[in-house]
Design a protein around this motif. Structure first.
Motif, PDB file in Angstrom:
ATOM      1  N   THR A  17       1.070  -1.236  -0.036  1.00 13.72           N
ATOM      2  CA  THR A  17       0.119  -0.050   0.042  1.00 13.72           C
ATOM      3  C   THR A  17       0.934   1.302   0.019  1.00 13.72           C
ATOM      4  OG1 THR A  17      -1.876  -1.047   0.920  1.00 13.72           O
ATOM      5  CG2 THR A  17      -1.779   1.368   1.277  1.00 13.72           C
ATOM      6  N   GLY A  18       1.909   1.280   0.750  1.00 11.61           N
ATOM      7  CA  GLY A  18       2.702   2.620   1.043  1.00 11.61           C
ATOM      8  C   GLY A  18       3.472   2.774  -0.379  1.00 11.61           C
TER       9      GLY A  18
ATOM     10  N   SER B  91       1.038   3.706  -3.310  1.00 13.20           N
ATOM     11  CA  SER B  91       0.432   5.142  -3.248  1.00 13.20           C
ATOM     12  C   SER B  91       1.298   5.860  -4.084  1.00 13.20           C
ATOM     13  CB  SER B  91       0.170   5.520  -1.963  1.00 13.20           C
ATOM     14  OG  SER B  91       1.344   5.877  -1.245  1.00 13.20           O
TER      15      SER B  91
ATOM     16  N   CYS C  33       8.672   1.905   4.539  1.00  9.73           N
ATOM     17  CA  CYS C  33       7.565   2.607   3.740  1.00  9.73           C
ATOM     18  C   CYS C  33       8.005   4.064   3.497  1.00  9.73           C
ATOM     19  CB  CYS C  33       6.338   2.496   4.504  1.00  9.73           C
ATOM     20  SG  CYS C  33       5.711   0.773   4.832  1.00  9.73           S
ATOM     21  N   LYS C  34       8.923   4.644   4.374  1.00 10.57           N
ATOM     22  CA  LYS C  34       9.199   5.964   4.147  1.00 10.57           C
ATOM     23  C   LYS C  34       9.937   6.339   3.093  1.00 10.57           C
ATOM     24  CE  LYS C  34      10.671   9.905   6.489  1.00 10.57           C
ATOM     25  NZ  LYS C  34      10.202  10.525   8.018  1.00 10.57           N
ATOM     26  N   LEU C  35      10.569   5.318   2.524  1.00 12.71           N
ATOM     27  CA  LEU C  35      11.416   5.558   1.403  1.00 12.71           C
ATOM     28  C   LEU C  35      11.061   5.011  -0.019  1.00 12.71           C
ATOM     29  CD1 LEU C  35      15.002   4.543   3.056  1.00 12.71           C
ATOM     30  CD2 LEU C  35      14.027   6.829   2.642  1.00 12.71           C
ATOM     31  N   GLY C  36       9.379   4.822   0.118  1.00 11.11           N
ATOM     32  CA  GLY C  36       9.128   4.299  -1.173  1.00 11.11           C
ATOM     33  C   GLY C  36       8.880   5.204  -2.384  1.00 11.11           C
TER      34      GLY C  36
ATOM     35  N   LYS D  90      13.009   5.691  -2.947  1.00 10.27           N
ATOM     36  CA  LYS D  90      12.367   6.834  -3.653  1.00 10.27           C
ATOM     37  C   LYS D  90      12.553   6.633  -5.180  1.00 10.27           C
ATOM     38  CE  LYS D  90      12.249   9.689   0.520  1.00 10.27           C
ATOM     39  NZ  LYS D  90      12.530  10.958   1.134  1.00 10.27           N
TER      40      LYS D  90
ATOM     41  N   ILE E  15       9.868   9.760  14.102  1.00  6.27           N
ATOM     42  CA  ILE E  15      10.947   9.251  13.929  1.00  6.27           C
ATOM     43  C   ILE E  15      11.406   8.979  12.512  1.00  6.27           C
ATOM     44  CG2 ILE E  15       9.591   6.988  13.625  1.00  6.27           C
ATOM     45  CD1 ILE E  15      11.620   5.673  15.287  1.00  6.27           C
TER      46      ILE E  15
ATOM     47  N   THR F 176      10.542   5.373   9.449  1.00  7.30           N
ATOM     48  CA  THR F 176       8.939   4.796   9.680  1.00  7.30           C
ATOM     49  C   THR F 176       8.831   3.428   8.784  1.00  7.30           C
ATOM     50  OG1 THR F 176       8.053   6.070   8.132  1.00  7.30           O
ATOM     51  CG2 THR F 176       7.713   7.052  10.184  1.00  7.30           C
TER      52      THR F 176
ATOM     53  N   GLY G 175       3.582   5.127   7.212  1.00  3.56           N
ATOM     54  CA  GLY G 175       4.927   5.407   6.704  1.00  3.56           C
ATOM     55  C   GLY G 175       4.788   6.716   5.922  1.00  3.56           C
ATOM     56  N   LEU G 176       3.450   7.135   5.679  1.00  2.58           N
ATOM     57  CA  LEU G 176       3.520   8.262   4.376  1.00  2.58           C
ATOM     58  C   LEU G 176       2.786   9.346   5.216  1.00  2.58           C
ATOM     59  CD1 LEU G 176       2.318   6.316   1.453  1.00  2.58           C
ATOM     60  CD2 LEU G 176       4.522   6.988   1.876  1.00  2.58           C
TER      61      LEU G 176
ATOM     62  N   ILE H 122      -4.386   7.277  -3.304  1.00  2.93           N
ATOM     63  CA  ILE H 122      -3.733   7.630  -2.232  1.00  2.93           C
ATOM     64  C   ILE H 122      -2.628   9.102  -2.116  1.00  2.93           C
ATOM     65  CG2 ILE H 122      -2.631   6.823   0.012  1.00  2.93           C
ATOM     66  CD1 ILE H 122      -3.259   4.061  -0.688  1.00  2.93           C
TER      67      ILE H 122
ATOM     68  N   ARG I 165       2.486  12.192   2.702  1.00  2.00           N
ATOM     69  CA  ARG I 165       3.408  13.143   3.192  1.00  2.00           C
ATOM     70  C   ARG I 165       2.821  14.506   2.756  1.00  2.00           C
ATOM     71  NH1 ARG I 165       7.040   9.735  -0.168  1.00  2.00           N
ATOM     72  NH2 ARG I 165       8.074   8.034   1.279  1.00  2.00           N
TER      73      ARG I 165
END
Lengths: 633, 170
Positions: free
Chosen positions: A48-49, A52, A86-89, A103, A395, A398, B132-133, B143, B146
């Motif tokens: 999902t992350g 999106s 997920c932060k770096l997707g 990214k 944080i 994530t 995470g976003l 979606i 950020r």
């Protein structure tokens, strides 16, 4: 659609395993792949992350480009589930090099193919830069986020293609089931193994899984059912979603084994409608398992029949409670009922029913394959194995992580999470969602397991871990969770439906500056009464966020009440909107737009003043001030 | 114009009959039937609820009880695009409230309301698991993560202009 030959014996299954294993071997860490003949596998996260942030388009473009460049023999593109970071997707991993690209954007596809695939050179700009040392980290194994983890429940996430059952089989999937059915291992023996492993339910309460299986097996019934609770409603928790998206067959295998053990022929997965990708992957997995003959009648040539269906939730947090969930699976209002009788005795359609959480099931096949002793060797005295945590909030890294029970919060936040964003100080860590509480910064060295958290009034919950820094107000967080509980309370019992409303009112009173010291006592008493007298887990745990913040952050409550001051600067009612005389140019815009005429002053003649007794803190003046001279204090 | 509406409605009820026939014989399928019906009608007006109750031979109070219990069922017409702002904890601590305020201001509606042109419905949802976003909003199946309040107008504009274009070409 994948063409699949039905498997009728363990030998058939082994054949698929061997055929597929050669193909995916180059993705595994310790496999020796001869560089000369090696092909490339490009893994694209479509959880999902990453989805999106358009990872599906990237996947499509990679496939198109590879076809155009006639590289099909050399490169294979695979959709995987969540890597957790997920932060770096969107995330792309290239094997056998184990290069971890972060990214990634559509425009980068050509560069990856030109440089990496055709010339063997790493695209440096897409590499992960360590938040600690600032160094570029070339492979997935170098990254701190991953190398402090131990992945059991998440073992296949980000490794296999969740939409291809053969890849699950290649990594020993369905072998535990095949072994049981071929050797006709008695149910009691399997249950004993699970009991010995020490596995406890990962959904929140931590009930010993083996015991639950034993109880359900012991009740007689012309029909029995296996349920999977995938109604992951705790805000801030997304491990069940990721497992279903990245490795759905592990849940299927565990549920089939559970059916064999308790004597059920039918299972249901109850999943939230908010998780469309997980639902889709689950549907594909069930369809493939049916076509290959691992669901249906006479599984693997045995006399055992089992089938699965999906039930999609319709948006009610209380349905995560097992008796409410059962009502919802039957198509009714998801209202809980008092226990006992437990679902093990009286469940779906009044029949004995076994209900476990997604992460619990994900552990089962590995435990049976590697043995109870192996699993019991991980973790602490009373909590065995690992736990998946969803790391979020203030944080740096994530995402989703899995660590052995007994890992300290400090390791999780600093070694894996990379520390607090903007290098602020951690104030608290919220564990366990709306049923949990806040762990204060002084306790960061606490080793986390079921017992250590219960001892200080928190619970493991489903494993949401939200990091908060000095800009988060603890009274506001308690209020936030109570608002959630109040919103989601089903209304059946008075302590929960009216009690949480009263709690919320008192908290709102405090955060708006109207609080009195007596309110703290009132809060506490009411909390204990709600805990003691509510019908189900929702009400019994709803006061936890209030109690834990009252215990560890009482000063903040007192500051709100006595000093009418919100230390974190969050609670609107306690903030003043003020004009900085140094910056003000006396243009008069603020006075003109103020909806309640709270601002006075003369054009071109500072100072301008905001009358606090009139001001409603709407912020209109702040937004319109041309020189940013107005601020909340 | 009236004829058209009736024609649409008859067509929808035919689809509803099919849905009911498909699931009627299976146990515990009321929620599934309602989910499928809402896909057809866009929402669940009383008329549809009564129809389902009659066909399944259960009291309408049972049907309405289920519809009113679950937050994903709606008894009011919905906008073409549903804007859902995640108010899960992770999003909340990352400023979801300000995102929500920005959308409210831009669309001039409150949570649970639909814009006058029936284009947008605004909802506050609990965690969608994309922590995470954070902060995250969804617009139908898209979606966006950020976010800052400043991103909102341009995102919403994409949908208003897409809708305008669609109407011009028709």
């Amino acid at each position: 659609m994948l063409s699949l030959t039905p498997v009728r014996s363990i030998e058939d299954l082994r054949k698929i395993k061997e055929e597929t294993y050669t193909g995916i071997k180059l993705r595994l860490k310790d496999s020796a792949v001869e560089r000369e003949i090696a092909k490339y596998h490009i893994l694209v996260c479509t959880g999902t992350g990453c989805a999106s942030s358009k990872s599906k388009l990237i996947h499509q473009k990679l496939e198109d480009e590879i076809r155009k460049r006639k590289l099909e023999d050399k490169v294979k593109v695979i959709k995987t589930g969540c890597f957790g970071f997920c932060k770096l997707g969107p995330i792309i991993v290239i094997h056998p090099d184990r290069t971890f690209y972060t990214k990634v954007e559509l425009e980068d596809v050509d560069e990856i193919l030109d440089q990496h695939i055709e010339n063997g050179q790493i695209v440096e700009k897409l590499l992960y830069k360590s938040v600690k040392t600032g160094e570029l980290q070339k492979t997935i194994d170098e990254i701190d986020f991953f190398n402090h983890q131990m992945r059991i429940a998440l073992r296949n996430c980000g490794v296999i293609n969740p939409e291809d059952i053969r890849e699950y089989i290649a990594l020993d999937g369905y072998m535990a089931l095949a072994d049981i059915l071929t050797k006709k291992i008695p149910a009691q023996e399997i249950i004993e193994e699970i009991k010995q492993s020490g596995l406890r339910g990962r959904g929140g309460a931590g009930f010993p899984t083996g015991l639950k299986w034993e109880y359900t097996a012991s009740y007689e019934g012309d029909e029995k059912f296996v349920l999977c609770n995938a109604d992951e409603g705790d805000p801030g928790a997304f491990m069940d979603r990721s497992i279903l998206e990245g490795d759905p067959h592990s849940i299927l295998e565990a549920m089939i084994i559970a059916g064999y053990c308790i004597g059920a022929k039918q299972g249901y997965v109850y999943i939230r409608a908010e998780y469309p990708i997980a639902v889709e992957r689950l549907e594909i997995a069930i369809d493939q398992a049916r076509r290959i003959g691992l669901l249906g009648s006479n599984i693997l040539g045995s006399s055992f029949d089992f089938d699965l269906d999906i039930r999609i939730g319709a948006g009610a947090f209380v349905c995560g409670e097992e008796t409410a969930l059962i009502q919802s699976v039957m198509g009714f209002r998801g209202e809980p009922r008092p226990r006992p009788p437990y679902p093990a005795e009286v469940g779906l359609w009044e029949k004995p029913t076994l209900n476990n959480n997604v992460e619990t099931y994900a552990n089962i096949p590995v435990i049976l394959r590697k043995g109870a002793r192996w699993f019991a060797g991980i973790g602490t005295k009373d909590s065995k194995g690992t736990k998946v945590f969803a790391l979020a909030g203030q944080i740096k890294n994530t995402g989703l992580i899995e660590v052995p029970m007994g890992t300290t919060v400090r390791t999780i936040i600093y070694d894996i999470g990379g520390g607090i964003s903007n290098d602020k100080n951690v104030k608290a860590v919220q564990c366990g969602g709306p049923s949990g509480g806040c762990l204060p910064a002084e306790m960061l060295d606490k080793e986390i397991d079921f017992k250590s958290l219960t001892d200080i009034g928190l619970i493991m919950g489903s494993g949401g871990m939200i990091v908060m820094d000095e800009t988060d107000c603890m009274v506001d967080i308690a209020r936030f969770y109570l608002e959630f509980a109040q919103d989601e309370s089903c209304g059946k019992c008075v302590p929960c439906s009216i009690g949480t409303k009263r709690l919320l009112e008192i908290l709102e009173k405090i955060s708006s500056g109207q609080g009195e010291m007596e309110d703290l006592e009132r809060l506490e008493n009411l909390c204990y009464e709600i805990k003691d007298s509510s019908l189900c887990g929702l009400g019994q745990t709803a006061p936890n966020p209030v109690l834990s913040t009252l215990k560890f952050f009482r000063d903040e409550y007192i500051a709100h009440i006595k000093d009418k001051y919100c230390p974190a600067g969050v609670c609107n009612g306690l903030l003043k909107v003020v004009i900085s005389d140094d910056k003000c140019i006396a243009c008069g815009i603020c006075a003109r737009i103020c909806p309640v005429n709270a601002i006075t002053g003369e054009h071109k003649k500072p100072p301008f003043r905001i009358h606090q007794d009139v001001c409603i803190k709407c912020g209109a003046c702040i937004a319109r001030c041309p020189v940013n001279a107005i601020y909340k204090h | 114009m009236e004829v058209d509406i009736e024609k649409y409605e008859a067509e929808n009820f035919r689809k509803l009959d099919k849905i009911i026939a498909q699931y009627k014989e299976q146990r515990g399928m009321l929620i599934r039937i309602l989910q499928k019906s809402q896909e057809v009608f866009g929402y669940l007006p009383l008329k549809v609820q009564a129809y389902i109750a009659e066909k399944l031979d259960i009291p309408i109070s049972t049907v309405n009880g289920v519809v009113s219990f679950y937050s994903l069922f709606s008894q009011e017409p919905q906008g073409k695009y549903t804007v859902s702002v995640c108010l899960g904890t992770a999003c909340y601590v990352k400023g979801a409230q300000e995102i929500l305020e920005a959308i409210k201001k831009e669309l001039q509606i409150d949570v649970g309301e639909t814009t006058m042109d029936n284009l947008f419905t605004l909802k506050a949802t609990r965690c969608i698991g994309a922590c995470g976003l954070a902060p995250v909003i969804t617009i139908n199946d898209d979606i966006y993560g950020r976010l800052t309040p400043a991103d909102i107008p341009s995102i919403l504009y994409k949908y208003t202009s897409a809708d305008k274009k669609a109407r011009v070409t028709h």
